[in-house]
Design a protein around this motif. Sequence first.
Motif, short mmCIF file in Angstrom:
data_model
loop_
_atom_site.label_atom_id
_atom_site.label_comp_id
_atom_site.label_asym_id
_atom_site.label_seq_id
_atom_site.Cartn_x
_atom_site.Cartn_y
_atom_site.Cartn_z
N GLY A 373 39.61 27.81 -13.39
CA GLY A 373 40.85 28.26 -12.76
C GLY A 373 41.44 27.31 -11.77
N ASP A 397 32.06 23.17 -15.43
CA ASP A 397 33.36 23.25 -14.76
C ASP A 397 34.39 23.12 -15.88
OD1 ASP A 397 35.76 22.73 -13.45
OD2 ASP A 397 34.94 21.17 -12.15
N THR A 398 35.00 24.25 -16.25
CA THR A 398 35.80 24.29 -17.48
C THR A 398 37.28 24.17 -17.17
OG1 THR A 398 36.01 26.71 -17.43
CG2 THR A 398 34.07 25.82 -18.53
N GLN A 401 43.90 26.10 -19.82
CA GLN A 401 45.13 26.77 -19.38
C GLN A 401 45.47 27.93 -20.31
OE1 GLN A 401 47.59 23.16 -20.04
NE2 GLN A 401 47.87 23.17 -17.81
N THR A 402 46.35 28.82 -19.82
CA THR A 402 46.87 29.90 -20.67
C THR A 402 47.42 29.28 -21.96
OG1 THR A 402 47.50 31.09 -18.68
CG2 THR A 402 48.52 31.82 -20.74
N ASP A 487 49.19 18.99 -15.10
CA ASP A 487 48.13 18.62 -14.16
C ASP A 487 48.02 17.10 -14.04
OD1 ASP A 487 46.99 21.08 -13.27
OD2 ASP A 487 46.02 21.33 -15.21
N ARG A 502 47.99 20.42 -9.80
CA ARG A 502 49.30 20.49 -10.45
C ARG A 502 50.22 19.39 -9.94
NH1 ARG A 502 49.43 23.85 -14.79
NH2 ARG A 502 51.64 23.40 -14.68
C1 WTA Z 1 44.04 24.88 -13.15
C2 WTA Z 1 43.19 29.32 -16.48
C3 WTA Z 1 40.71 22.18 -12.11
C4 WTA Z 1 44.90 23.76 -13.70
C5 WTA Z 1 42.15 29.06 -17.56
C6 WTA Z 1 45.53 24.41 -14.91
C7 WTA Z 1 41.73 23.92 -13.21
C8 WTA Z 1 45.73 25.83 -14.46
C9 WTA Z 1 40.53 24.23 -13.88
C10 WTA Z 1 45.78 26.81 -15.60
C11 WTA Z 1 39.37 23.43 -13.58
C12 WTA Z 1 42.08 25.60 -14.54
N1 WTA Z 1 39.52 22.42 -12.69
N2 WTA Z 1 41.81 22.90 -12.34
N3 WTA Z 1 38.19 23.67 -14.12
N4 WTA Z 1 40.77 25.27 -14.69
N5 WTA Z 1 42.66 24.80 -13.63
O1 WTA Z 1 46.89 29.18 -17.09
O2 WTA Z 1 45.86 23.42 -12.73
O3 WTA Z 1 45.66 30.58 -15.37
O4 WTA Z 1 46.74 23.79 -15.29
O5 WTA Z 1 44.47 29.17 -17.03
O6 WTA Z 1 44.62 26.10 -13.61
O7 WTA Z 1 45.74 28.13 -15.15
P1 WTA Z 1 45.75 29.34 -16.16
#
Ligand code: WTA
Length: 637
Positions: A373, A397-398, A401-402, A487, A502
């Motif tokens: 996230g 550490d995954t 994105q949506t 990102d 971001r």
């Molecule tokens: C951020 C969530 C760093 C990133 C699954 C992305 C992360 C946005 C990571 C998407 C991570 C998600 N390390 N940043 N492991 N995982 N992000 O759409 O900025 O709610 O573009 O999806 O969260 O958020 P979303």
Amino acid sequence: MSQFVAQSKTQYDGLYEESIKNPEKFWSDFAENEFIWQKKWDKILDFDLRKPSIKWFEGAQLNITENCIDRHLDTIGDQTAIIFEPNNPNEAPQHISYCDLAINVNKTANMLKALGAKKGDRICIYMPMTPELAYTVLACARIGAIHSVVFAGFSSKSLSDRILDAQCTMLVTADGGYRGQKITPLKEIADQALENTDCIKQVVVLKRTGINITMQEGRDVWWHNEFNKANDECPAEVMDAEDMLFILYTSGSTGKPKGMVHTCAGYMVYTNFSFRNVFQYQQGDVYWCTADIGWITGHSYILYGPLSAGATTLMFEGVPSYPDMGRFWQIIEKHKVNIFYTAPTAIRALASCDLSFVNSYNLSSLKTLGTVGEPINLEAWQWYDEHIGKKECPIVDTWWQTETGGIMISSIAGVTEDIPTFATLPLPGIQPCLMDDSGNEIQEKESEGKLCIKYPWPSMARTIYGDHQRFKETYYNTFEGNYFTGDGAKRDKNGNYRITGRVDDIVIVSGHNLGTAEIENAINEHPRVAESAVVGYPHSIKGNAIYAYITPRGEFDDSAIPSLQKEINELVSGTIGPISKPDKIQFTNGLPKTRSGKIMRRILRKIAENELDKLGDTSTLLNPECVQEIIDGRLTD
Ligand code: WTA
């Protein structure tokens, strides 16, 4: 174990290489071996990323629920599919076997059908984290209706915007939802939302809390009445590979949220693949992802990924702080959780509490930890590693994105190396690249740039519902022929990626994507607000927090500030939801603007971040004098 699940670094390297050399063969072999299809595809991949047009497994027919449920019945029918842990620790948990899941999903599907739902309809789901939420999502998939889950923390305005955008015809909700000591009055919020939406013909209401609600004759029905009437066999609708499976809204750079569209086959294939690889799920493991099903993480890694893999997945209704800050650890002990997947913001909040909350519980069942996230800072990573994993659990550490539907960059638990603060390596099939500001791909390994993906993968979003032009402009125009993630990232000499955050107008607060424009729009609705600018700044628990700069309208003196701040907070809460409330609101006589009248958010961001030496040259602004005023009035913690 399947040959498609990497068991060693060498095997990961081999899979990765194959997936890049011949992606079509790679995905077709995987899809052929690991799923049941009603009809095989004619063409594996057809794409043009400039349009963009993306089709995977064209010609194939399937139903994702046959892969998530039916095919497990003969082999692991009695195994628990879903463990439901209620908000109240004294309420009994439920263990729902795959056989029970089949019955409940089929009954729910027949209930929806009896109420008029059919293939292609959009059904909005606004529910607490109860098993019925899972049944409803899967029931939609079973009958080919497109689900649009709206997180139960959103306001009535956000709910009605989403209902209208997708022209949903049915809403499934609950009387209320438990969240710690509080009850969210979901039906009441939904009633307000429905005042402005005439597309909804039918509302199904689950009784969860027993709070008083009003039912509208002819429109609203009780879940239990309809469910009890329904038959427990419902044939799975035949779906084309590229038929829509669901819409899920995410914040955008303009005020309007984007309804990301995911389709049946590709999404199924990739969520299964990524779940099994990243977490190294073994039959019998208990897996717990703490996300809400209202977000993509819940869709992909509470429901579809784990269930298609025949896993036992835990659903928690409550919050980490109720009845106390030990709740997560208590649940891990109680259900002997083996794999635990949560957000850095939760880790930071729990790490700030006394260690006795952790140490009162036996966490020895844990094998693998994960985060998602937002970037995880080193301190939080080390705390997680030491106190939760006891230095024996790999941490994945995954990054995803949506829009990507599934995990894109992550270590593979115990197989590839995890490096604190790095998401590390792309999964097989994923081709990330870094771009410089002039739009060229950076070739050097060790570098920093904007993160793009240059080749299709099966679970990528296909469009924004009702607005393909916006889809193209947001993701495919900046770096032609590549998917732009929004990102920034760094890459080390071994090809490991570290996400830096971001690079657009989205701020991630407590793991939630918030569009600054949407918050500004809400603030600007206040009659005393002339103009506003919203930026993010670093926050020790939430990752980022929201700083709003506001120019008031008309006569203004400082004594009005406290009540105005309160009203604005309430306005934002009511318009979007409590998660979007500004943490700081500063009133100022002017906002820094370019000569063409554009607000210079970069300067405001630096002031909010307290990086006053990095403001750059402000003399060319239209109104340079306001910068000093803003600095002098800066709000500190
Ligand atoms: C951020 C969530 C760093 C990133 C699954 C992305 C992360 C946005 C990571 C998407 C991570 C998600 N390390 N940043 N492991 N995982 N992000 O759409 O900025 O709610 O573009 O999806 O969260 O958020 P979303």
